[in-house]
Design an enzyme around this catalytic site. Structure first.
Site, mmCIF file in Angstrom:
data_model
loop_
_atom_site.group_PDB
_atom_site.id
_atom_site.type_symbol
_atom_site.label_atom_id
_atom_site.label_comp_id
_atom_site.label_asym_id
_atom_site.label_seq_id
_atom_site.Cartn_x
_atom_site.Cartn_y
_atom_site.Cartn_z
ATOM 1 N N TYR A 10 0.863 -1.397 0.119
ATOM 2 C CA TYR A 10 -0.056 -0.114 -0.047
ATOM 3 C C TYR A 10 0.667 1.371 -0.135
ATOM 4 C CZ TYR A 10 -3.578 -3.287 1.699
ATOM 5 O OH TYR A 10 -4.500 -4.400 1.611
ATOM 6 N N HIS A 54 0.165 -12.241 1.306
ATOM 7 C CA HIS A 54 -0.652 -11.288 0.450
ATOM 8 C C HIS A 54 -0.893 -11.828 -1.110
ATOM 9 C CE1 HIS A 54 -1.633 -6.717 -0.387
ATOM 10 N NE2 HIS A 54 -2.552 -7.588 -0.188
#
Length: 322
Positions: free
Chosen positions: A48, A132
């Site tokens: 992010y 992830h």
């Protein structure tokens, strides 16, 4: 002492300038509002904003009692020096490309990822570590190498709980079969509009005592407004007309009970006993307060029954399973 997953959590992708810039004041204000509203689960990732989300979240939590909240981040991508001559908008983040993502799902890579996240966060421990998006990288190695590495780190006490975050039901099921997971982060596969995870994944999680955190509950935007617009987004693209019509039918049902579509979108996943938490991406203090209020709206059981019947009828016509 381990903290239970709360029904509502704070997703920090927007703190990494997801799609557009978030100011420092907005980022800090959002985390402050979350804390003041009682939220105690915060989720981030190196992905992010090329680490920006972790930096901002860590600073905003620095003066909070560490034993009073849960913090999760993710492994699989390391951040290394980038070209520094453009931006990261191809990956969805309005940040300079002075760093780049490098897939590393080896045991050493997982350990380095967590160590570097701790530095960016300014914290001494991570409560939950997710593998992830394994389907977007070297999936086989991720399952066979990264998950055992996470199990080892949990055994060492470096992290509290381990899991996998993905939008793929099949990948999550594969991960559960391969490792002793505590939690999974399910993106978009059990929402007000679609429930493919209900067939096999959620029963598997219940059987294996794996907690489920639901994310992307607005299905990329189509469920984020009381009345979905003509240009509503679904799965990061234009929403198909059939799905848009279905969302509008649910919105009309909601309106008859003085409830709005986003209220339902937030609360719907928690109706399933396997799902313990819904994490929402939030950019500003106002968004935090709005989402907390929506999570507390009383939804009549009659409305849920009507929505269930509508979804079942559409699924029956399409030949799919809810």
């Amino acid at each position: 002492m381990s903290i239970d997953l709360p029904p509502l959590g704070f997703g920090a992708a927007q703190l990494g300038n997801l799609y557009r810039s978030t100011t420092e004041e907005e980022a800090r204000g959002a985390v402050d509002a979350a804390w003041e509203s009682g939220l105690r689960y915060f989720d981030t990732a190196p992905h992010y904003g090329l680490g920006l989300s972790e930096h901002r979240l860590g600073r905003a939590l620095a003066d909070r009692p560490r034993g009073e909240y849960l913090l999760s981040t993710k492994v699989g991508r390391l951040l290394r020096e980038g070209p520094g001559d453009g931006d990261d908008l191809d990956h969805g983040f309005a940040v300079p490309d002075d760093r780049r993502r490098v897939w590393d799902v080896s045991a050493d890579g997982v350990r380095r990822s967590l160590e570097e996240s701790l530095v960016r966060l300014g914290l001494d421990r991570i409560d939950i570590a997710y593998l992830h998006d394994p389907e977007e990288g070297p999936e086989d190695r991720a399952i066979t190498e990264a998950l055992p590495a996470l199990e080892s780190l949990r055994a060492e006490g470096i992290i509290g709980r381990i899991g996998v975050g993905s939008k793929s039901v099949a990948v999550i099921e594969r991960a559960i079969a391969a490792a002793d997971l505590d939690v999974v982060m399910l993106s978009g596969r059990y929402t007000l509009l679609e429930q493919p995870a209900a067939a096999t994944l959620l029963p598997l999680c219940a059987d294996r005592d794996v907690e489920v955190v639901a994310v992307s509950v607005f299905n990329s935007g189509i469920l984020a407004r009381s009345e979905p617009p003509d240009d509503a987004r679904y799965e990061y693209g234009q929403a198909p007309q059939a799905l848009l019509a279905r969302a509008r039918r649910i919105a009309a049902l909601a309106s008859a009970y003085d409830v709005e579509l986003p209220d339902l979108a937030i609360q719907h996943p928690l109706r399933h006993p396997a799902i313990r938490s819904v994490v929402l991406g939030m950019r500003t203090a106002r968004q935090v307060r709005d989402n907390v209020a929506r999570a507390q709206v009383t939804v009549p059981e009659e409305l849920w029954s009507e929505i269930d019947a509508l979804n079942a009828s559409v699924d029956a016509l399409s030949g799919t399973h809810p």
